[in-house]
Scaffold this motif. Structure first.
Motif, mmCIF file in Angstrom:
data_model
loop_
_atom_site.group_PDB
_atom_site.id
_atom_site.type_symbol
_atom_site.label_atom_id
_atom_site.label_comp_id
_atom_site.label_asym_id
_atom_site.label_seq_id
_atom_site.Cartn_x
_atom_site.Cartn_y
_atom_site.Cartn_z
ATOM 1 N N ALA A 139 26.625 27.588 36.226
ATOM 2 C CA ALA A 139 27.545 27.182 35.449
ATOM 3 C C ALA A 139 28.743 28.384 35.555
ATOM 4 N N LEU A 140 28.115 29.586 35.278
ATOM 5 C CA LEU A 140 29.150 30.814 35.329
ATOM 6 C C LEU A 140 29.914 30.723 36.685
ATOM 7 N N VAL A 141 29.304 30.522 37.745
ATOM 8 C CA VAL A 141 29.907 30.603 38.996
ATOM 9 C C VAL A 141 30.952 29.530 39.159
ATOM 10 N N VAL A 142 30.665 28.293 38.653
ATOM 11 C CA VAL A 142 31.850 26.932 38.724
ATOM 12 C C VAL A 142 33.085 27.823 37.541
ATOM 13 N N ALA A 143 32.749 28.254 36.431
ATOM 14 C CA ALA A 143 33.666 28.459 35.435
ATOM 15 C C ALA A 143 34.601 29.535 36.032
ATOM 16 N N ALA A 144 33.981 30.639 36.927
ATOM 17 C CA ALA A 144 34.793 31.525 37.234
ATOM 18 C C ALA A 144 35.762 31.208 38.202
ATOM 19 N N ARG A 145 35.351 30.032 39.425
ATOM 20 C CA ARG A 145 36.327 29.611 40.182
ATOM 21 C C ARG A 145 37.319 28.748 39.484
ATOM 22 N N GLN A 146 36.820 28.209 38.545
ATOM 23 C CA GLN A 146 38.041 27.335 37.495
ATOM 24 C C GLN A 146 39.093 28.074 37.055
ATOM 25 N N GLY A 147 38.525 29.465 36.629
ATOM 26 C CA GLY A 147 39.558 30.557 36.016
ATOM 27 C C GLY A 147 40.427 31.137 37.135
ATOM 28 N N GLY A 148 40.013 30.671 38.364
ATOM 29 C CA GLY A 148 40.968 31.176 39.437
ATOM 30 C C GLY A 148 40.466 32.492 40.253
ATOM 31 N N ALA A 149 39.183 32.537 40.044
ATOM 32 C CA ALA A 149 38.386 33.768 40.676
ATOM 33 C C ALA A 149 38.438 33.543 42.303
ATOM 34 N N LEU A 150 38.605 34.321 43.141
ATOM 35 C CA LEU A 150 38.615 34.291 44.628
ATOM 36 C C LEU A 150 37.203 33.618 45.173
ATOM 37 N N GLY A 151 36.264 34.010 44.280
ATOM 38 C CA GLY A 151 34.912 33.612 44.545
ATOM 39 C C GLY A 151 33.929 34.348 43.643
ATOM 40 N N ALA A 152 32.709 33.740 43.733
ATOM 41 C CA ALA A 152 31.923 33.848 42.699
ATOM 42 C C ALA A 152 30.210 33.832 43.411
ATOM 43 N N GLY B 246 18.291 34.869 35.947
ATOM 44 C CA GLY B 246 18.953 35.267 34.851
ATOM 45 C C GLY B 246 20.089 36.460 35.445
ATOM 46 N N GLY B 247 20.258 37.203 34.482
ATOM 47 C CA GLY B 247 21.023 38.250 34.922
ATOM 48 C C GLY B 247 22.435 37.991 35.206
ATOM 49 N N ASN B 248 22.993 38.444 36.038
ATOM 50 C CA ASN B 248 24.620 38.330 35.861
ATOM 51 C C ASN B 248 25.125 37.533 37.191
ATOM 52 N N VAL B 249 26.496 37.246 36.960
ATOM 53 C CA VAL B 249 27.265 36.570 38.139
ATOM 54 C C VAL B 249 28.444 37.448 38.173
ATOM 55 N N ILE B 250 28.662 37.822 39.474
ATOM 56 C CA ILE B 250 30.235 38.563 39.821
ATOM 57 C C ILE B 250 31.049 37.790 40.406
ATOM 58 N N ALA B 251 32.326 37.817 39.752
ATOM 59 C CA ALA B 251 33.459 37.228 40.367
ATOM 60 C C ALA B 251 34.623 37.846 40.660
ATOM 61 N N LEU B 252 35.065 37.832 41.807
ATOM 62 C CA LEU B 252 36.412 38.603 42.462
ATOM 63 C C LEU B 252 37.439 38.124 41.951
ATOM 64 N N VAL B 253 38.139 38.926 41.255
ATOM 65 C CA VAL B 253 39.299 38.686 40.441
ATOM 66 C C VAL B 253 40.585 39.680 40.832
ATOM 67 N N THR B 254 41.708 39.317 40.362
ATOM 68 C CA THR B 254 42.894 40.220 40.551
ATOM 69 C C THR B 254 43.450 40.170 39.051
ATOM 70 N N GLU B 255 44.329 41.287 39.073
ATOM 71 C CA GLU B 255 45.129 41.463 37.846
ATOM 72 C C GLU B 255 45.412 40.212 37.135
ATOM 73 N N ASP B 256 46.093 39.305 38.162
ATOM 74 C CA ASP B 256 46.599 38.158 37.326
ATOM 75 C C ASP B 256 45.474 37.114 36.691
ATOM 76 N N THR B 257 44.398 37.134 37.585
ATOM 77 C CA THR B 257 43.184 36.236 37.031
ATOM 78 C C THR B 257 42.188 36.731 36.149
#
Ligand code: PMV
Length: 309
Positions: A255-268, A276-287
């Motif tokens: 769910a977090l991976v999908v949400a990150a992509r919906q938010g504009g992440a380049l990948g997650a 459990g634990g973490n998801v990482i998402a590649l973001v830019t200043e804009d996203t």
């Protein structure tokens, strides 16, 4: 009084496959830190540990033999050849969330090794720090690859092949990761041993999946070295799909991976042992803002933004 710190870390590519000889890439997370303070003079020839976050104070000679702090302190004192009976108080604090793949155990150990070395005016190479921490990692993880202690002791992005290669590498374009915590503990040791159980039964299939993860990791290093953010994002997505296939993801992580992509992440992708634990998402200043918001809406307990350079 001597003080030392160590950063957290995340695995960017290659978790699990790294246990089976494929490469992995991990990067330091400097926004979170463990701290160890060593003081002389508690007037007893013993080491007292003050674990601030756990609200616990105890003497090492009264701790169980496999207590991780006891082990790292005794192993380090032995390595430094300063004798093991000292009147020391070691106070530990950490802002690194525990048991979610940010390397909190290895960072606490690293901070202790560094603080003890400084306290006794000794110089240890990053390699020596890493090796000492690895001894204790074996107790936390069962069959650790050694990636946590390496990236944390060297404080640089590392390309890592268990028992073979450890290359520190340079990032062409600094990039930002959003690290979102599911709030669910990720028991590395259990997940690693579950994967091993299935690998034994389905060796051919799992070896192929590990090969594909290895190829993604190789390509990931190229993308980081060339500053190709779009390719990095694509590879993170691909790595997450492969981790789903080896059954270490979970509905919360997905769910977090999908949400990150919906938010504009380049990948997650999930990062670390999984479940459990973490998801990482590649973001830019804009996203970064929209991705963080989407992650929180999808249930992230916390979101840390970190720059990798
Ligand atoms: O959850 P973490 O960050 O401890 O990562 C575990 C990574 C594994 O590849 C699953 C295990 C290992 O020892 O490398």
């Amino acid at each position: 009084m001597t003080i030392a710190h160590a950063s957290g870390k995340v695995i960017m590519f290659g978790e699990h496959a790294v246990v089976y000889g494929r490469p992995a890439i991990a990067v330091p997370v400097t926004q979170v830190q463990a701290e160890a303070v060593v003081e002389s003079g508690n007037e007893e020839p013993s080491v007292t540990i003050v674990a601030k976050d756990l609200g616990r104070t105890y003497r090492l000679d009264e701790a169980p033999p496999n207590d991780p702090l006891r082990l790292i302190v005794l192993t380090t004192l032995e390595h430094l050849k300063v004798g093991v009976r000292h009147d020391l108080t070691i106070t530990i604090r950490s802002t690194i969330p525990v048991a979610c793949g940010l390397g909190s155990g290895a960072a606490v150990s690293t901070a202790i090794v560094r603080a003890l070395a400084r306290h006794f005016d000794k110089w240890l190479t990053a390699r020596a720090v890493s090796d000492l921490v690895y001894e204790v990692e074996k107790i936390h993880h069962g069959t650790p690859s050694g990636i946590d202690n390496t990236v944390i002791a060297f404080e640089k992005p590392v390309y890592f092949v268990k028992d073979q290669r450890m290359d520190i590498f340079w990032v062409k374009e600094p990039f930002w990761l959003a690290i979102a915590d599911t709030g669910i503990a990720s028991p590395t040791r259990e997940v690693v041993s579950d994967v091993r159980r299935v690998w034994r039964r389905q060796m051919h299939r799992y070896e192929k999946l590990f090969d594909r993860i290895g190829a993604v990791t190789e390509a990931g290093q190229q993308a980081i070295e060339h500053g190709d953010l779009a390719e990095m994002g694509r590879l993170m997505d691909e790595n997450h799909r492969l981790l789903q296939e080896i059954e270490v993801s979970s509905p919360e992580l997905d769910a977090l991976v999908v949400a990150a992509r919906q938010g504009g992440a380049l990948g997650a992708k999930l990062s670390g042992a999984g479940r459990g634990g973490n998801v990482i998402a590649l973001v830019t200043e804009d996203t970064s803002g929209s991705v963080s918001m989407m992650l929180r809406l999808a249930g992230a307990r916390d979101v840390i933004l970190t720059e990798v350079r």
